[in-house]
Scaffold this motif. Structure first.
Motif, mmCIF file in Angstrom:
data_model
loop_
_atom_site.group_PDB
_atom_site.id
_atom_site.type_symbol
_atom_site.label_atom_id
_atom_site.label_comp_id
_atom_site.label_asym_id
_atom_site.label_seq_id
_atom_site.Cartn_x
_atom_site.Cartn_y
_atom_site.Cartn_z
ATOM 1 N N ALA A 3 -42.586 90.617 4.625
ATOM 2 C CA ALA A 3 -43.118 89.259 4.458
ATOM 3 C C ALA A 3 -43.956 88.854 5.658
ATOM 4 O O ALA A 3 -45.029 88.255 5.517
ATOM 5 N N MET A 4 -43.482 89.177 6.847
ATOM 6 C CA MET A 4 -44.223 88.834 8.059
ATOM 7 C C MET A 4 -45.566 89.552 8.096
ATOM 8 O O MET A 4 -46.601 88.957 8.444
ATOM 9 N N LYS A 5 -45.589 90.817 7.730
ATOM 10 C CA LYS A 5 -46.844 91.566 7.736
ATOM 11 C C LYS A 5 -47.839 90.989 6.734
ATOM 12 O O LYS A 5 -49.043 90.960 6.991
ATOM 13 N N GLN A 6 -47.325 90.508 5.597
ATOM 14 C CA GLN A 6 -48.213 89.927 4.593
ATOM 15 C C GLN A 6 -48.922 88.686 5.124
ATOM 16 O O GLN A 6 -50.124 88.519 4.945
ATOM 17 N N ILE A 7 -48.152 87.802 5.772
ATOM 18 C CA ILE A 7 -48.779 86.558 6.235
ATOM 19 C C ILE A 7 -49.621 86.789 7.490
ATOM 20 O O ILE A 7 -50.564 86.046 7.752
ATOM 21 N N GLN A 8 -49.306 87.824 8.269
ATOM 22 C CA GLN A 8 -50.121 88.122 9.444
ATOM 23 C C GLN A 8 -51.471 88.717 9.051
ATOM 24 O O GLN A 8 -52.466 88.525 9.751
ATOM 25 N N SER A 9 -51.486 89.444 7.946
ATOM 26 C CA SER A 9 -52.729 90.091 7.529
ATOM 27 C C SER A 9 -53.508 89.271 6.503
ATOM 28 O O SER A 9 -54.572 89.701 6.048
ATOM 29 N N ALA A 10 -53.008 88.091 6.133
ATOM 30 C CA ALA A 10 -53.689 87.259 5.140
ATOM 31 C C ALA A 10 -55.047 86.799 5.649
ATOM 32 O O ALA A 10 -55.220 86.527 6.842
ATOM 33 N N THR A 11 -56.001 86.710 4.759
ATOM 34 C CA THR A 11 -57.332 86.243 5.126
ATOM 35 C C THR A 11 -57.317 84.736 5.351
ATOM 36 O O THR A 11 -56.344 84.052 5.017
ATOM 37 N N ALA A 12 -58.407 84.222 5.883
ATOM 38 C CA ALA A 12 -58.485 82.796 6.205
ATOM 39 C C ALA A 12 -58.349 81.919 4.969
ATOM 40 O O ALA A 12 -57.910 80.770 5.056
ATOM 41 N N GLN A 13 -58.701 82.450 3.796
ATOM 42 C CA GLN A 13 -58.637 81.657 2.570
ATOM 43 C C GLN A 13 -57.253 81.669 1.936
ATOM 44 O O GLN A 13 -56.980 80.890 1.025
ATOM 45 N N MET A 14 -56.366 82.541 2.426
ATOM 46 C CA MET A 14 -55.030 82.685 1.845
ATOM 47 C C MET A 14 -54.002 81.878 2.643
ATOM 48 O O MET A 14 -54.175 81.646 3.844
ATOM 49 N N PRO A 15 -52.917 81.420 1.986
ATOM 50 C CA PRO A 15 -51.833 80.777 2.735
ATOM 51 C C PRO A 15 -51.172 81.773 3.674
ATOM 52 O O PRO A 15 -51.143 82.982 3.389
ATOM 53 N N ARG A 16 -50.638 81.265 4.766
ATOM 54 C CA ARG A 16 -50.029 82.155 5.759
ATOM 55 C C ARG A 16 -48.585 81.727 6.024
ATOM 56 O O ARG A 16 -48.115 81.720 7.161
ATOM 57 N N MET A 17 -47.901 81.382 4.943
ATOM 58 C CA MET A 17 -46.502 80.980 5.042
ATOM 59 C C MET A 17 -45.665 81.838 4.094
ATOM 60 O O MET A 17 -46.085 82.152 2.981
ATOM 61 N N ALA A 18 -44.472 82.244 4.551
ATOM 62 C CA ALA A 18 -43.529 83.004 3.740
ATOM 63 C C ALA A 18 -42.170 82.333 3.814
ATOM 64 O O ALA A 18 -41.854 81.646 4.794
ATOM 65 N N VAL A 19 -41.357 82.533 2.778
ATOM 66 C CA VAL A 19 -40.009 81.950 2.732
ATOM 67 C C VAL A 19 -39.013 83.064 2.442
ATOM 68 O O VAL A 19 -39.149 83.811 1.462
ATOM 69 N N LEU A 20 -38.000 83.185 3.298
ATOM 70 C CA LEU A 20 -36.900 84.127 3.105
ATOM 71 C C LEU A 20 -35.634 83.329 2.851
ATOM 72 O O LEU A 20 -35.242 82.507 3.670
ATOM 73 N N SER A 21 -35.007 83.567 1.715
ATOM 74 C CA SER A 21 -33.766 82.850 1.398
ATOM 75 C C SER A 21 -32.692 83.840 0.973
ATOM 76 O O SER A 21 -32.990 84.946 0.513
ATOM 77 N N GLY A 22 -31.438 83.430 1.132
ATOM 78 C CA GLY A 22 -30.341 84.319 0.775
ATOM 79 C C GLY A 22 -28.999 83.723 1.139
ATOM 80 O O GLY A 22 -28.900 82.690 1.801
ATOM 81 N N ALA A 23 -27.950 84.406 0.704
ATOM 82 C CA ALA A 23 -26.577 83.936 0.908
ATOM 83 C C ALA A 23 -26.186 84.000 2.381
ATOM 84 O O ALA A 23 -26.764 84.767 3.158
ATOM 85 N N PRO A 24 -25.200 83.185 2.791
ATOM 86 C CA PRO A 24 -24.708 83.264 4.167
ATOM 87 C C PRO A 24 -24.186 84.663 4.466
ATOM 88 O O PRO A 24 -23.569 85.315 3.617
ATOM 89 N N GLY A 25 -24.440 85.134 5.670
ATOM 90 C CA GLY A 25 -23.933 86.437 6.077
ATOM 91 C C GLY A 25 -24.773 87.612 5.644
ATOM 92 O O GLY A 25 -24.395 88.765 5.871
#
Length: 223
Positions: A3-25
């Motif tokens: 996910a981090m690599k995707q938003i780091q390599s996104a072009t200027a026209q693309m959103p540069r935010m990612a969301v990681l969600s999951g259960a505790p632990g």
């Protein structure tokens, strides 16, 4: 990392935010800490709290950026100072425990950072984070490039954790699979069990973990 690599390599026209969600632990915070290490993505890391306000969030970001600010600064002053510094440091942002502000107006501060700066931003939270963001804040629909779910560990993951935390132990056939079954693949439970098994082997002068040893331990509650 994906996910981090995707938003780091996104072009200027693309959103540069990612969301990681999951259960505790499930290892989300450990992942965030790795991303903040130079060996990961050298990201700036902020852990949010249940008592977070927009002003405390802004102050926390300035402290992480090592920006000196005066007590009388307005939120807008702090926002502009943060944007100026972010344009210089060229480091991604990781916000952990975003659940605490996902349904409040404070989340708009992060959205504004995204809209103003070219900084990649990763938001981390528990299972309902995506639902909270999309239900309460329509503007997040087109600002998130990728939504990622933390998944339970499999046998291979358990083997990697065992190699890291208890490198001196060998595992008999089926023992790692039994460990995954017992802990439901929750990373935090696996690491707790690894510590227990290490101590048991030490007491009994053993170097191998059997299926019976894994199954003998009582099931613990959710941690």
């Amino acid at each position: 990392m994906s996910a981090m690599k995707q938003i780091q390599s996104a072009t200027a026209q693309m959103p540069r935010m990612a969301v990681l969600s999951g259960a505790p632990g499930s290892g989300k915070t450990q992942a965030a800490m790795y991303l903040s290490h130079p060996a990961g993505s050298n990201a700036l890391y902020l852990e949010l709290h249940s008592f977070e306000t927009t002003k405390s969030l802004a102050r926390g970001l300035l402290k992480e950026l090592d920006v000196r600010f005066k007590p009388g600064w307005s939120i807008n002053d702090m926002f502009e100072a943060a944007c100026d510094k972010l344009s210089l440091v060229n480091r991604p942002l990781v916000f952990d425990e975003v659940d605490h502000i996902a349904e409040s107006k404070s989340i708009d501060f992060i959205r504004a950072i995204h809209d103003t700066c070219a900084t990649p931003i990763l938001l981390i939270g528990e299972e309902r984070l995506q639902h909270k963001l999309l239900t309460r804040h329509e503007r997040f629909h087109d600002r998130v490039l990728t939504w990622v779910n933390a998944v339970p560990c499999d046998d291979s993951d358990a083997g990697l954790l065992a190699r890291h935390y208890v490198p001196g132990l060998n595992w008999e056939q089926g023992a790692l699979a039994a460990l995954v079954t017992k802990t439901s693949g929750v990373a935090r439970r696996i690491t707790t069990e690894l510590e227990r098994l290490k101590e048991e082997c030490k007491r009994k002068s053993l170097t191998s973990v059997s299926v019976e040893m894994v199954g003998a331990a009582p099931r613990g509650g959710r941690r």
